[in-house]
Design a protein around this motif. Structure first.
Motif, PDB file in Angstrom:
ATOM      1  N   UNK A  51      69.431  81.465 107.424  1.00  0.00           N
ATOM      2  CA  UNK A  51      68.914  80.212 107.601  1.00  0.00           C
ATOM      3  C   UNK A  51      69.754  79.639 108.808  1.00  0.00           C
ATOM      4  N   UNK A  52      71.283  79.635 108.796  1.00  0.00           N
ATOM      5  CA  UNK A  52      72.185  79.219 109.767  1.00  0.00           C
ATOM      6  C   UNK A  52      71.795  79.317 111.137  1.00  0.00           C
ATOM      7  N   UNK A  53      71.135  80.367 111.519  1.00  0.00           N
ATOM      8  CA  UNK A  53      70.385  80.809 112.823  1.00  0.00           C
ATOM      9  C   UNK A  53      69.056  80.426 113.187  1.00  0.00           C
ATOM     10  N   UNK A  54      68.539  80.013 112.087  1.00  0.00           N
ATOM     11  CA  UNK A  54      67.148  79.361 112.355  1.00  0.00           C
ATOM     12  C   UNK A  54      66.914  78.229 113.042  1.00  0.00           C
ATOM     13  N   UNK A  55      65.999  78.365 113.949  1.00  0.00           N
ATOM     14  CA  UNK A  55      65.903  77.206 114.769  1.00  0.00           C
ATOM     15  C   UNK A  55      64.453  76.447 114.494  1.00  0.00           C
ATOM     16  N   UNK A  56      63.824  76.803 113.254  1.00  0.00           N
ATOM     17  CA  UNK A  56      62.854  76.000 112.545  1.00  0.00           C
ATOM     18  C   UNK A  56      61.659  75.981 113.541  1.00  0.00           C
ATOM     19  N   UNK A  57      61.300  76.914 114.462  1.00  0.00           N
ATOM     20  CA  UNK A  57      60.446  76.897 115.394  1.00  0.00           C
ATOM     21  C   UNK A  57      59.017  77.233 114.878  1.00  0.00           C
ATOM     22  N   UNK A  58      59.126  78.178 113.736  1.00  0.00           N
ATOM     23  CA  UNK A  58      57.806  78.648 112.790  1.00  0.00           C
ATOM     24  C   UNK A  58      56.980  79.708 113.777  1.00  0.00           C
ATOM     25  N   UNK A  59      57.621  80.441 114.639  1.00  0.00           N
ATOM     26  CA  UNK A  59      56.741  81.201 115.024  1.00  0.00           C
ATOM     27  C   UNK A  59      56.723  82.723 113.963  1.00  0.00           C
ATOM     28  N   UNK A  60      57.474  82.801 113.203  1.00  0.00           N
ATOM     29  CA  UNK A  60      57.384  83.771 112.337  1.00  0.00           C
ATOM     30  C   UNK A  60      56.340  83.507 111.085  1.00  0.00           C
ATOM     31  N   UNK A  61      56.004  82.417 110.827  1.00  0.00           N
ATOM     32  CA  UNK A  61      55.059  82.065 109.811  1.00  0.00           C
ATOM     33  C   UNK A  61      53.495  82.679 109.749  1.00  0.00           C
ATOM     34  N   UNK A  62      52.922  82.657 111.015  1.00  0.00           N
ATOM     35  CA  UNK A  62      51.556  83.429 110.916  1.00  0.00           C
ATOM     36  C   UNK A  62      51.739  85.084 111.189  1.00  0.00           C
ATOM     37  N   UNK A  63      53.142  85.334 111.432  1.00  0.00           N
ATOM     38  CA  UNK A  63      53.124  86.984 111.714  1.00  0.00           C
ATOM     39  C   UNK A  63      53.338  87.661 110.181  1.00  0.00           C
ATOM     40  N   UNK A  64      53.712  86.790 109.224  1.00  0.00           N
ATOM     41  CA  UNK A  64      53.976  87.447 107.891  1.00  0.00           C
ATOM     42  C   UNK A  64      52.571  87.604 107.131  1.00  0.00           C
ATOM     43  N   UNK A  91      60.111  90.475 115.213  1.00  0.00           N
ATOM     44  CA  UNK A  91      60.098  90.498 116.572  1.00  0.00           C
ATOM     45  C   UNK A  91      59.767  89.063 117.158  1.00  0.00           C
ATOM     46  N   UNK A  92      59.153  88.255 116.325  1.00  0.00           N
ATOM     47  CA  UNK A  92      58.789  86.947 116.671  1.00  0.00           C
ATOM     48  C   UNK A  92      59.997  86.019 116.673  1.00  0.00           C
ATOM     49  N   UNK A  93      61.112  86.262 116.298  1.00  0.00           N
ATOM     50  CA  UNK A  93      62.156  85.302 116.187  1.00  0.00           C
ATOM     51  C   UNK A  93      63.330  85.703 117.057  1.00  0.00           C
ATOM     52  N   UNK A  94      63.334  84.446 118.147  1.00  0.00           N
ATOM     53  CA  UNK A  94      64.039  84.629 119.247  1.00  0.00           C
ATOM     54  C   UNK A  94      65.652  84.413 119.049  1.00  0.00           C
ATOM     55  N   UNK A  95      65.985  83.909 117.828  1.00  0.00           N
ATOM     56  CA  UNK A  95      67.056  83.351 117.383  1.00  0.00           C
ATOM     57  C   UNK A  95      68.009  84.476 116.266  1.00  0.00           C
ATOM     58  N   UNK A  96      67.372  85.397 116.280  1.00  0.00           N
ATOM     59  CA  UNK A  96      68.011  86.522 115.529  1.00  0.00           C
ATOM     60  C   UNK A  96      68.441  86.121 114.229  1.00  0.00           C
ATOM     61  N   UNK A  97      67.484  85.119 113.704  1.00  0.00           N
ATOM     62  CA  UNK A  97      67.803  84.852 112.183  1.00  0.00           C
ATOM     63  C   UNK A  97      67.099  85.746 111.216  1.00  0.00           C
ATOM     64  N   UNK A  98      66.395  86.617 111.683  1.00  0.00           N
ATOM     65  CA  UNK A  98      65.636  87.632 111.010  1.00  0.00           C
ATOM     66  C   UNK A  98      66.273  89.243 111.277  1.00  0.00           C
TER      67      UNK A  98
END
Length: 299
Positions: A51-64, A91-98
């Motif tokens: 969570x500390x790396x997540x920028x809350x862009x939400x790009x990952x939500x529709x990918x799941x 692959x949708x996460x640009x901040x390497x939070x996943x």
């Protein structure tokens, strides 16, 4: 043949002699609550969310496909119980939070990575160390990799807790040059909290490796409130002397892997404990050296 690989790390100066490449295998049959690699415990793939790396862009939500990821008050959250560890969100996460832990690799693929470092092995008298998790649980894979390394004149080591059937352990280590054998406790009750296998199996395996002529180095993680006492050190020294083992490494407790627990939605039992400084283990090291046994703090 394929193995389930957690990670391959280069330029290690511990876990064996010289400069080493570490092949971390996924899967462990122990339940050590201080484990610094909790992502290695499960054999299957596992998704971590930092969570500390997540920028809350939400790009990952529709990918799941399992709808395990959701947004609440502008922040991204994850329901680990719904996650199937498919990794489509990574692959949708640009901040390497996943991070998706665990990758199937063939012997050829692992050997290709090992051979890239061959010049460093030669110059430093280093090699390859198979770790984990419990590397001996993937004995077939480790055996073939270590056999191929021997043909290339590359030194090999394996880190194991020895809590596997003798036939499995020997199958995995027959071509290994050095066994780094973890001893975590000599108390039967305490060991039962870590493993479903009996402590005597571990001690018998250690003795049988020495009887077979394997080079064995004992490694002891020193954990506050668990085994940080004189009786444990004296017991380990006795075992080393009985089996002709020439080195014991003491590994001071640290919290460097504690952040991983939160990313895996796992509780961390040692979050209130302070890391042990190397100086705190000097008295134990002196007891070991007085018996003519080499001792390194930090291994």
């Amino acid at each position: 043949m394929k193995g389930n690989i957690l990670n391959i790390e280069r330029y290690h100066y511990t876990d064996g002699n010289g400069i080493r490449i570490m092949v971390f295998m996924k899967g462990c049959n122990l339940r050590c609550p201080w484990c610094s690699n909790p992502e290695s415990q499960r054999y299957d793939r596992q998704l971590a969310f930092n969570k500390n790396k997540c920028v809350n862009c939400g790009r990952c939500i529709p990918a799941c496909p399992q709808q395990a990821i959701y947004m609440d008050n502008g922040k991204v959250y994850m329901n680990h119980s719904l996650c199937h560890n498919c990794g489509k969100c990574v692959n949708t996460c640009f901040s390497d939070a996943r991070i998706l832990y665990g990758k199937e690799m063939s012997v050829d693929e692992v050997m290709a990575e090992i051979l890239k470092e061959r010049s460093y092995f030669v110059r430093s008298k280093g090699g390859v160390t198979f770790s984990g998790g419990e590397a001996a649980l993937q004995a077939d894979f480790v055996r073939e990799c270590s056999r191929r390394c021997r043909l290339e004149y590359i030194n090999t080591a394996i880190e194991t807790a020895g809590a596997v059937r003798w036939e499995t352990l020997w199958h995995g280590v027959e071509y290994i040059d050095e066994v780094l054998f973890d001893i975590k406790t000599l108390d039967v009750v305490d060991f039962g909290k870590l493993s479903d296998e009996p402590l005597q199996l571990v001690l018998n395996n250690l003795s049988r490796l020495c009887d077979k002529g394997k080079k064995v180095r004992i490694r002891c993680p020193i954990i506050p409130g668990f085994n940080d006492h004189l009786e444990f050190i004296q017991g380990v020294v006795k075992i080393a002397l009985e089996n002709g083992i020439e080195q014991i490494d003491l590994l001071p407790f640290h919290q460097m892997g504690s952040y991983k627990y939160k990313s895996l939605d796992k509780p961390y039992a040692y979050k209130e404990e302070k890391a042990l400084e190397k100086d705190a283990l000097i008295p134990f090291a002196e007891i070991i050296r007085e018996k003519g046994i080499k001792c390194l703090i930090g291994g």
